[in-house]
Design a protein around this motif. Structure first.
Motif, PDB file in Angstrom:
ATOM      1  N   MET A   1       0.689  -1.237   0.050  1.00 34.82           N
ATOM      2  CA  MET A   1       0.009  -0.122  -0.035  1.00 34.82           C
ATOM      3  C   MET A   1       0.898   1.243  -0.077  1.00 34.82           C
ATOM      4  SD  MET A   1      -3.071  -1.160   0.168  1.00 34.82           S
ATOM      5  CE  MET A   1      -4.282   0.206   0.636  1.00 34.82           C
ATOM      6  N   GLY A   2       2.275   1.124  -0.292  1.00 30.20           N
ATOM      7  CA  GLY A   2       3.019   2.119  -0.196  1.00 30.20           C
ATOM      8  C   GLY A   2       2.916   3.314  -1.264  1.00 30.20           C
ATOM      9  N   ALA A   3       2.258   2.845  -2.323  1.00 31.80           N
ATOM     10  CA  ALA A   3       1.974   4.117  -3.460  1.00 31.80           C
ATOM     11  C   ALA A   3       0.645   4.682  -3.345  1.00 31.80           C
ATOM     12  CB  ALA A   3       2.126   3.320  -4.762  1.00 31.80           C
ATOM     13  N   VAL A   4      -0.236   4.419  -2.342  1.00 28.26           N
ATOM     14  CA  VAL A   4      -1.525   4.569  -2.192  1.00 28.26           C
ATOM     15  C   VAL A   4      -1.544   6.294  -2.023  1.00 28.26           C
ATOM     16  CG1 VAL A   4      -3.737   4.642  -0.991  1.00 28.26           C
ATOM     17  CG2 VAL A   4      -2.654   2.538  -1.518  1.00 28.26           C
ATOM     18  N   PRO A   5      -0.974   6.766  -0.999  1.00 28.96           N
ATOM     19  CA  PRO A   5      -1.145   8.320  -0.608  1.00 28.96           C
ATOM     20  C   PRO A   5      -0.342   9.021  -2.135  1.00 28.96           C
ATOM     21  CG  PRO A   5       0.887   7.308   0.621  1.00 28.96           C
ATOM     22  CD  PRO A   5       0.114   5.911  -0.130  1.00 28.96           C
ATOM     23  N   GLY A  11      -3.163  12.185  -7.921  1.00 36.07           N
ATOM     24  CA  GLY A  11      -4.851  12.571  -8.531  1.00 36.07           C
ATOM     25  C   GLY A  11      -5.436  13.797  -8.331  1.00 36.07           C
ATOM     26  N   TRP A  12      -5.264  14.297  -6.993  1.00 31.70           N
ATOM     27  CA  TRP A  12      -5.710  15.650  -6.539  1.00 31.70           C
ATOM     28  C   TRP A  12      -5.121  16.484  -7.464  1.00 31.70           C
ATOM     29  CZ3 TRP A  12      -2.865  19.570  -4.643  1.00 31.70           C
ATOM     30  CH2 TRP A  12      -3.807  20.785  -4.112  1.00 31.70           C
ATOM     31  N   ALA A  13      -3.881  16.545  -7.571  1.00 33.22           N
ATOM     32  CA  ALA A  13      -3.084  17.618  -8.218  1.00 33.22           C
ATOM     33  C   ALA A  13      -3.406  17.572  -9.777  1.00 33.22           C
ATOM     34  CB  ALA A  13      -1.512  17.332  -7.963  1.00 33.22           C
ATOM     35  N   GLU A 140      -2.875  27.824  -6.819  1.00 36.54           N
ATOM     36  CA  GLU A 140      -3.300  26.589  -7.350  1.00 36.54           C
ATOM     37  C   GLU A 140      -1.911  26.150  -7.874  1.00 36.54           C
ATOM     38  OE1 GLU A 140      -7.648  27.066  -9.266  1.00 36.54           O
ATOM     39  OE2 GLU A 140      -5.781  26.983 -10.575  1.00 36.54           O
ATOM     40  N   ASP A 141      -0.951  26.765  -8.454  1.00 35.15           N
ATOM     41  CA  ASP A 141       0.248  26.205  -8.945  1.00 35.15           C
ATOM     42  C   ASP A 141       1.217  26.007  -7.966  1.00 35.15           C
ATOM     43  OD1 ASP A 141      -0.698  26.630 -11.561  1.00 35.15           O
ATOM     44  OD2 ASP A 141       0.319  28.643 -11.925  1.00 35.15           O
ATOM     45  N   LEU A 142       1.232  26.710  -6.833  1.00 33.83           N
ATOM     46  CA  LEU A 142       2.059  26.787  -5.722  1.00 33.83           C
ATOM     47  C   LEU A 142       1.296  25.535  -4.816  1.00 33.83           C
ATOM     48  CD1 LEU A 142       2.683  30.350  -4.512  1.00 33.83           C
ATOM     49  CD2 LEU A 142       4.322  28.707  -5.639  1.00 33.83           C
ATOM     50  N   SER A 143       0.160  25.099  -4.894  1.00 39.61           N
ATOM     51  CA  SER A 143      -0.393  24.036  -3.944  1.00 39.61           C
ATOM     52  C   SER A 143       0.047  22.648  -4.798  1.00 39.61           C
ATOM     53  CB  SER A 143      -1.950  24.268  -4.158  1.00 39.61           C
ATOM     54  OG  SER A 143      -2.247  25.293  -3.359  1.00 39.61           O
ATOM     55  N   VAL A 144       0.053  22.613  -6.041  1.00 42.96           N
ATOM     56  CA  VAL A 144       0.157  21.422  -7.007  1.00 42.96           C
ATOM     57  C   VAL A 144       1.866  21.038  -6.702  1.00 42.96           C
ATOM     58  CG1 VAL A 144       0.618  20.507  -9.178  1.00 42.96           C
ATOM     59  CG2 VAL A 144      -1.346  21.555  -8.411  1.00 42.96           C
ATOM     60  N   ALA A 145       2.619  22.014  -6.718  1.00 41.30           N
ATOM     61  CA  ALA A 145       3.986  21.828  -6.584  1.00 41.30           C
ATOM     62  C   ALA A 145       4.488  21.341  -5.193  1.00 41.30           C
ATOM     63  CB  ALA A 145       4.857  23.177  -6.861  1.00 41.30           C
ATOM     64  N   GLY A 146       3.795  22.245  -4.183  1.00 41.85           N
ATOM     65  CA  GLY A 146       4.221  21.730  -2.834  1.00 41.85           C
ATOM     66  C   GLY A 146       3.740  20.476  -2.306  1.00 41.85           C
ATOM     67  N   LEU A 147       2.379  20.147  -2.775  1.00 43.17           N
ATOM     68  CA  LEU A 147       1.928  18.914  -2.498  1.00 43.17           C
ATOM     69  C   LEU A 147       2.803  17.788  -3.117  1.00 43.17           C
ATOM     70  CD1 LEU A 147      -1.611  19.195  -1.395  1.00 43.17           C
ATOM     71  CD2 LEU A 147       0.289  19.195  -0.057  1.00 43.17           C
ATOM     72  N   VAL A 148       2.971  17.825  -4.382  1.00 46.48           N
ATOM     73  CA  VAL A 148       3.626  16.660  -5.174  1.00 46.48           C
ATOM     74  C   VAL A 148       4.957  16.533  -4.618  1.00 46.48           C
ATOM     75  CG1 VAL A 148       4.616  16.088  -7.283  1.00 46.48           C
ATOM     76  CG2 VAL A 148       2.176  17.191  -7.258  1.00 46.48           C
ATOM     77  N   HIS A 154       7.140  12.885   2.151  1.00 46.32           N
ATOM     78  CA  HIS A 154       6.382  12.576   3.064  1.00 46.32           C
ATOM     79  C   HIS A 154       4.791  12.132   2.395  1.00 46.32           C
ATOM     80  CE1 HIS A 154       9.245  13.747   6.182  1.00 46.32           C
ATOM     81  NE2 HIS A 154       9.180  14.770   5.353  1.00 46.32           N
ATOM     82  N   PRO A 155       4.599  10.828   1.878  1.00 45.98           N
ATOM     83  CA  PRO A 155       3.206  10.632   1.070  1.00 45.98           C
ATOM     84  C   PRO A 155       1.937  10.890   1.998  1.00 45.98           C
ATOM     85  CG  PRO A 155       4.991   8.799   1.214  1.00 45.98           C
ATOM     86  CD  PRO A 155       5.618   9.896   1.801  1.00 45.98           C
ATOM     87  N   TRP A 156       2.078  10.270   3.183  1.00 48.11           N
ATOM     88  CA  TRP A 156       1.060  10.196   4.059  1.00 48.11           C
ATOM     89  C   TRP A 156       0.537  11.696   4.445  1.00 48.11           C
ATOM     90  CZ3 TRP A 156      -2.563   6.527   3.851  1.00 48.11           C
ATOM     91  CH2 TRP A 156      -2.142   5.130   3.381  1.00 48.11           C
ATOM     92  N   LEU A 157       1.562  12.512   4.977  1.00 45.78           N
ATOM     93  CA  LEU A 157       1.371  13.867   5.261  1.00 45.78           C
ATOM     94  C   LEU A 157       0.604  14.748   4.019  1.00 45.78           C
ATOM     95  CD1 LEU A 157       1.351  16.117   7.310  1.00 45.78           C
ATOM     96  CD2 LEU A 157       4.001  16.577   6.438  1.00 45.78           C
ATOM     97  N   ALA A 158       1.249  14.421   2.646  1.00 42.14           N
ATOM     98  CA  ALA A 158       0.729  14.990   1.715  1.00 42.14           C
ATOM     99  C   ALA A 158      -0.698  14.696   1.223  1.00 42.14           C
ATOM    100  CB  ALA A 158       1.684  14.586   0.563  1.00 42.14           C
ATOM    101  N   ALA A 159      -1.025  13.372   1.368  1.00 40.79           N
ATOM    102  CA  ALA A 159      -2.330  12.710   1.088  1.00 40.79           C
ATOM    103  C   ALA A 159      -3.257  13.325   1.882  1.00 40.79           C
ATOM    104  CB  ALA A 159      -2.296  11.201   1.178  1.00 40.79           C
ATOM    105  N   SER A 160      -2.972  13.697   3.258  1.00 33.95           N
ATOM    106  CA  SER A 160      -3.862  14.063   4.385  1.00 33.95           C
ATOM    107  C   SER A 160      -4.269  15.672   4.095  1.00 33.95           C
ATOM    108  CB  SER A 160      -3.104  14.065   5.871  1.00 33.95           C
ATOM    109  OG  SER A 160      -2.931  12.658   5.978  1.00 33.95           O
ATOM    110  N   ALA A 161      -3.262  16.312   3.579  1.00 33.73           N
ATOM    111  CA  ALA A 161      -3.219  17.841   3.088  1.00 33.73           C
ATOM    112  C   ALA A 161      -4.258  17.900   1.937  1.00 33.73           C
ATOM    113  CB  ALA A 161      -1.966  18.392   2.991  1.00 33.73           C
ATOM    114  N   ALA A 162      -3.972  16.933   0.990  1.00 33.00           N
ATOM    115  CA  ALA A 162      -4.701  16.887  -0.220  1.00 33.00           C
ATOM    116  C   ALA A 162      -6.343  16.507   0.120  1.00 33.00           C
ATOM    117  CB  ALA A 162      -4.085  15.956  -1.321  1.00 33.00           C
TER     118      ALA A 162
END
Length: 203
Positions: A1-5, A11-13, A140-148, A154-162
């Motif tokens: 399940m490592g790739a899920v976040p 997907g969000w980005a 929007e551009d900064l959000s995408v760049a930051g979360l990706v 830190h995939p799980w932290l990014a997924a939570s923020a998304a």
């Protein structure tokens, strides 16, 4: 399940700026040593195409009403991109979701975030000045760049923020649509009253 976040975040980005997602993931995979990114995204032709399309979106997305047309065209492109990236990430991590499930997660998340983006842009375009549109596009551009970027380290932290941003976006769009609908209904009622008053005066 490592790739899920990473699948969820990408997907969000992708629903906001699919070309930026492909470009960033490809750069991290090719030059940043990100093992979670499939090599195909780091190919030269993929990076060049994603970079060129990203530049086009960076300009067109900041022009009022042109951005709405661009969003309409990308109603199919962004979810497909989210699904494709999700499937590639899952295939690169055999212990994760199946490719079909990953594609469904990435595509669905991209579709929802795209609808949020398009809804917000339509609401912002009711304002006559372009500054709010440009600021929202930059955010929007900064959000995408930051979360990706965060998702790589830190995939799980990014997924939570998304997930939080997605939920907030849905609420904001619902609120904006409700307010705009009320405004048009009131305007319609005022016009009807004026017409009725004019008819009475003429009679």
């Amino acid at each position: 399940m490592g790739a899920v976040p990473l699948i969820f975040t990408s997907g969000w980005a992708s629903g906001i700026n699919a070309y930026a997602v492909v470009l960033l993931l490809g750069l991290f995979g090719r030059f940043g040593g990100a093992d979670s990114v499939p090599p195909v995204l780091g190919r030269t032709d993929v990076l060049l195409a994603a970079g060129l399309l990203f530049l086009c979106e960076a300009v067109l997305d900041k022009i009022p009403y042109v951005d709405t047309v661009w969003d309409a065209v990308h109603t199919v492109v962004r979810p497909v991109a989210g699904a494709t990236v999700g499937a590639l990430l899952a295939a690169h991590d055999p212990g994760s979701l199946g490719e079909v499930a990953a594609g469904a997660v990435g595509g669905t998340t991209a579709l929802v975030s795209h609808c949020v983006k398009a809804g917000l842009r339509m609401a912002v375009n009711t304002s006559p000045e372009p500054a709010s549109n440009i600021l929202l596009s930059l955010a929007e551009d900064l959000s995408v760049a930051g979360l990706v970027t965060l998702a790589i380290f830190h995939p799980w932290l990014a997924a939570s923020a998304a997930a939080v941003l997605l939920a907030l976006g849905v609420l904001v769009v619902w609120f904006a649509v409700t307010r705009i609908r009320r405004f048009w209904l009131r305007r319609k009622e005022r016009r009807a009253l004026r017409r009725a008053g004019g008819a009475v005066a003429a009679g």
